[in-house]
Motif scaffolding. Sequence first.
Motif, PDB file in Angstrom:
ATOM      1  N   LEU A 135       8.682   9.020  22.246  1.00  0.00           N
ATOM      2  CA  LEU A 135       8.034   7.841  21.659  1.00  0.00           C
ATOM      3  C   LEU A 135       9.017   6.767  21.200  1.00  0.00           C
ATOM      4  O   LEU A 135       8.597   5.764  20.618  1.00  0.00           O
ATOM      5  CB  LEU A 135       7.137   8.223  20.467  1.00  0.00           C
ATOM      6  N   ASP A 136      10.299   6.943  21.476  1.00  0.00           N
ATOM      7  CA  ASP A 136      11.260   5.942  21.015  1.00  0.00           C
ATOM      8  C   ASP A 136      10.933   4.548  21.548  1.00  0.00           C
ATOM      9  O   ASP A 136      11.113   3.545  20.850  1.00  0.00           O
ATOM     10  CB  ASP A 136      12.681   6.330  21.438  1.00  0.00           C
ATOM     11  N   GLN A 137      10.470   4.482  22.790  1.00  0.00           N
ATOM     12  CA  GLN A 137      10.191   3.178  23.403  1.00  0.00           C
ATOM     13  C   GLN A 137       8.706   2.852  23.382  1.00  0.00           C
ATOM     14  O   GLN A 137       8.239   2.008  24.144  1.00  0.00           O
ATOM     15  CB  GLN A 137      10.725   3.168  24.848  1.00  0.00           C
ATOM     16  N   HIS A 138       7.975   3.505  22.503  1.00  0.00           N
ATOM     17  CA  HIS A 138       6.522   3.338  22.452  1.00  0.00           C
ATOM     18  C   HIS A 138       6.124   1.986  21.863  1.00  0.00           C
ATOM     19  O   HIS A 138       5.043   1.468  22.171  1.00  0.00           O
ATOM     20  CB  HIS A 138       5.913   4.476  21.619  1.00  0.00           C
ATOM     21  N   TRP A 139       6.983   1.407  21.014  1.00  0.00           N
ATOM     22  CA  TRP A 139       6.646   0.160  20.335  1.00  0.00           C
ATOM     23  C   TRP A 139       7.648  -0.928  20.707  1.00  0.00           C
ATOM     24  O   TRP A 139       8.844  -0.679  20.760  1.00  0.00           O
ATOM     25  CB  TRP A 139       6.677   0.347  18.816  1.00  0.00           C
ATOM     26  N   PRO A 140       7.170  -2.138  20.957  1.00  0.00           N
ATOM     27  CA  PRO A 140       8.115  -3.233  21.219  1.00  0.00           C
ATOM     28  C   PRO A 140       8.854  -3.613  19.944  1.00  0.00           C
ATOM     29  O   PRO A 140       8.336  -3.432  18.835  1.00  0.00           O
ATOM     30  CB  PRO A 140       7.194  -4.371  21.688  1.00  0.00           C
ATOM     31  N   ILE A 141      10.053  -4.113  20.105  1.00  0.00           N
ATOM     32  CA  ILE A 141      10.868  -4.539  18.959  1.00  0.00           C
ATOM     33  C   ILE A 141      10.813  -6.056  18.869  1.00  0.00           C
ATOM     34  O   ILE A 141      11.244  -6.759  19.781  1.00  0.00           O
ATOM     35  CB  ILE A 141      12.321  -4.064  19.112  1.00  0.00           C
ATOM     36  N   GLN A 142      10.251  -6.558  17.787  1.00  0.00           N
ATOM     37  CA  GLN A 142      10.189  -7.997  17.576  1.00  0.00           C
ATOM     38  C   GLN A 142      11.479  -8.460  16.900  1.00  0.00           C
ATOM     39  O   GLN A 142      11.882  -7.896  15.879  1.00  0.00           O
ATOM     40  CB  GLN A 142       8.982  -8.354  16.702  1.00  0.00           C
ATOM     41  N   PRO A 143      12.138  -9.474  17.443  1.00  0.00           N
ATOM     42  CA  PRO A 143      13.383  -9.949  16.818  1.00  0.00           C
ATOM     43  C   PRO A 143      13.083 -10.681  15.517  1.00  0.00           C
ATOM     44  O   PRO A 143      11.951 -11.128  15.281  1.00  0.00           O
ATOM     45  CB  PRO A 143      13.953 -10.906  17.870  1.00  0.00           C
ATOM     46  N   PRO A 144      14.073 -10.810  14.646  1.00  0.00           N
ATOM     47  CA  PRO A 144      13.905 -11.635  13.444  1.00  0.00           C
ATOM     48  C   PRO A 144      13.486 -13.048  13.824  1.00  0.00           C
ATOM     49  O   PRO A 144      13.900 -13.572  14.863  1.00  0.00           O
ATOM     50  CB  PRO A 144      15.282 -11.606  12.787  1.00  0.00           C
ATOM     51  N   ARG A 145      12.678 -13.684  12.968  1.00  0.00           N
ATOM     52  CA  ARG A 145      12.097 -14.969  13.347  1.00  0.00           C
ATOM     53  C   ARG A 145      12.503 -16.144  12.464  1.00  0.00           C
ATOM     54  O   ARG A 145      12.403 -17.295  12.886  1.00  0.00           O
ATOM     55  CB  ARG A 145      10.570 -14.865  13.314  1.00  0.00           C
TER      56      ARG A 145
ATOM     57  N   GLY B 109       0.830  -1.192   0.000  1.00  0.00           N
ATOM     58  CA  GLY B 109       0.000   0.000   0.000  1.00  0.00           C
ATOM     59  C   GLY B 109       0.869   1.248   0.000  1.00  0.00           C
ATOM     60  O   GLY B 109       2.069   1.196  -0.268  1.00  0.00           O
ATOM     61  N   GLU B 110       0.255   2.381   0.338  1.00  0.00           N
ATOM     62  CA  GLU B 110       1.006   3.638   0.381  1.00  0.00           C
ATOM     63  C   GLU B 110       0.888   4.327   1.730  1.00  0.00           C
ATOM     64  O   GLU B 110       1.249   5.489   1.873  1.00  0.00           O
ATOM     65  CB  GLU B 110       0.529   4.579  -0.739  1.00  0.00           C
ATOM     66  N   GLY B 111       0.402   3.602   2.726  1.00  0.00           N
ATOM     67  CA  GLY B 111       0.329   4.153   4.072  1.00  0.00           C
ATOM     68  C   GLY B 111       1.566   3.794   4.872  1.00  0.00           C
ATOM     69  O   GLY B 111       2.589   3.373   4.312  1.00  0.00           O
ATOM     70  N   PRO B 112       1.509   3.974   6.200  1.00  0.00           N
ATOM     71  CA  PRO B 112       2.652   3.613   7.042  1.00  0.00           C
ATOM     72  C   PRO B 112       3.066   2.162   6.832  1.00  0.00           C
ATOM     73  O   PRO B 112       2.232   1.266   6.679  1.00  0.00           O
ATOM     74  CB  PRO B 112       2.115   3.843   8.463  1.00  0.00           C
ATOM     75  N   CYS B 113       4.355   1.947   6.815  1.00  0.00           N
ATOM     76  CA  CYS B 113       4.905   0.619   6.552  1.00  0.00           C
ATOM     77  C   CYS B 113       4.846  -0.231   7.813  1.00  0.00           C
ATOM     78  O   CYS B 113       4.963   0.269   8.933  1.00  0.00           O
ATOM     79  CB  CYS B 113       6.359   0.766   6.082  1.00  0.00           C
ATOM     80  N   GLY B 114       4.633  -1.527   7.631  1.00  0.00           N
ATOM     81  CA  GLY B 114       4.710  -2.435   8.769  1.00  0.00           C
ATOM     82  C   GLY B 114       6.154  -2.657   9.183  1.00  0.00           C
ATOM     83  O   GLY B 114       7.062  -1.920   8.782  1.00  0.00           O
ATOM     84  N   ASP B 115       6.382  -3.680   9.976  1.00  0.00           N
ATOM     85  CA  ASP B 115       7.723  -4.006  10.452  1.00  0.00           C
ATOM     86  C   ASP B 115       8.609  -4.375   9.260  1.00  0.00           C
ATOM     87  O   ASP B 115       8.376  -5.388   8.592  1.00  0.00           O
ATOM     88  CB  ASP B 115       7.639  -5.175  11.439  1.00  0.00           C
TER      89      ASP B 115
ATOM     90  N   ARG C 143       2.205   7.967  13.915  1.00  0.00           N
ATOM     91  CA  ARG C 143       1.501   7.320  12.801  1.00  0.00           C
ATOM     92  C   ARG C 143       2.452   6.573  11.879  1.00  0.00           C
ATOM     93  O   ARG C 143       2.221   5.409  11.545  1.00  0.00           O
ATOM     94  CB  ARG C 143       0.721   8.369  12.010  1.00  0.00           C
ATOM     95  N   TRP C 144       3.557   7.218  11.471  1.00  0.00           N
ATOM     96  CA  TRP C 144       4.446   6.639  10.465  1.00  0.00           C
ATOM     97  C   TRP C 144       5.569   5.808  11.067  1.00  0.00           C
ATOM     98  O   TRP C 144       6.260   5.085  10.360  1.00  0.00           O
ATOM     99  CB  TRP C 144       5.030   7.754   9.590  1.00  0.00           C
ATOM    100  N   ARG C 145       5.785   5.950  12.376  1.00  0.00           N
ATOM    101  CA  ARG C 145       6.809   5.172  13.081  1.00  0.00           C
ATOM    102  C   ARG C 145       8.204   5.385  12.482  1.00  0.00           C
ATOM    103  O   ARG C 145       8.975   4.440  12.268  1.00  0.00           O
ATOM    104  CB  ARG C 145       6.443   3.686  13.107  1.00  0.00           C
ATOM    105  N   VAL C 146       8.493   6.633  12.199  1.00  0.00           N
ATOM    106  CA  VAL C 146       9.797   7.046  11.691  1.00  0.00           C
ATOM    107  C   VAL C 146      10.297   8.169  12.587  1.00  0.00           C
ATOM    108  O   VAL C 146       9.511   9.014  13.031  1.00  0.00           O
ATOM    109  CB  VAL C 146       9.697   7.525  10.232  1.00  0.00           C
TER     110      VAL C 146
END
Length: 410
Positions: free
Chosen positions: A314-324, A153-159, A273-276
């Motif tokens: 907001l740096d720590q607002h989102w958890p960081i998921q490790p590579p899987r 899409g053209e909205g905010p990117c996922g992980d 919103r954009w997580r950047v």
Amino acid sequence: MRIGTPGFIPARLTEAREARRIPSKAALARRLGMSATTTSRWEDETSGQTPDNATLIRLAGELGVRPEYFLRPPFHSDRPTFLRSLASTLVRDLDFQKAQMHWLQEISFVIGHYVDLPEVDIPDVLDGASYTQLRDEDIEEIALRLRRHWQLGEGPCGDVVAIMERIGIVVAAIPMNTTKLDGLCSWSPIDGRPHVLLATDKMSFPRRQMDAAHELAHAVLHQAVPAEEFQVNLRSIEQQAFRLGSALLMPSTTYPKDVRHASLAMLVSLKERWRVSVKAQIKRLSDLEIIPEEFSRQLYKLYSAKGWSKGEPLDQHWPIQPPRALRDSLNLIVENNVRSKADLLATEFTISSTDVEELCGLPPGWFDRDAAEVVSLKRHPADGPGVHYDDAEVIAFPDRRPHPWSGRSS
């Protein structure tokens, strides 16, 4: 006649030393209590001198690898490794990063014997052109084409890390023990699969998004760059990677419409919103000529004055998921009894279990734990004939909440 170890590969000793951040051959000699001349000859392919068996075992113990490690060819490629070589970065830190990348590629190669990793899905966006011919507007169009191809899409990117793993890129994240290393991208000399190694030091989700997008951009644009051109064109190569990474995270067709006015408060709001990061947004607005360079400099000064260089809101607002991908693959191999953990360490991996766990995102001590066994509960005689375990019926509790128009309370 000199007694040594047949098949000993000097480049593997160099690689292991660099992976352990031992800065020189002389430093390794001091740790072994040996002559610096002796260890230097072991790393010299032309000397013909190798350690004897007893010394090889001692050397392996000091470097945390199995003795067989020194007998297997290294995963070195003629293609360049894309890392941000800063003048202030210590050579041993860069060597450490590259050595860890070789180990990541070796782990991926082993796992590939048992598990089919996703096929690499990186379209040819250059259409036969050279990366040196790219203009800024070309990179912006490439970002939109990639989003369409990967159905983002053209909205905010996922992980971004999850996206990279979905399209067949092997990703790992480890501490680099320095804030001057961010990430690097390299292609396996065996299967040509891109591998990306990210730093976890002082990591936040927005920062990882940009670091991952930057390395993804290298995988898209620069896989055909000859190694001899890398240092010569490093500046333009890095600028292209940052531009494409930014365009992937903040598309030119949608992100600017959210910017009502360029202020730090507004950029913090857009960060949610954009997580950047705010800093990356300032650069993006300048690149798109939405704000003049003078105004961007003022924003950077205000940014620094607020102390955000050490950490943004907001740096720590989102958890960081490790590579899987690698973690899940190893769990799949063991849980399906394809190979045991002990077998993998004894015959497949020549580096330590701790190194494999770290590069694969496994919990510490994973190799030391027995695989979980599925057990069934035993029926108890006191349950009586009225209790049925097979073909059981699930009976829902009655809904005791008040009906929205009944006027009754519970």
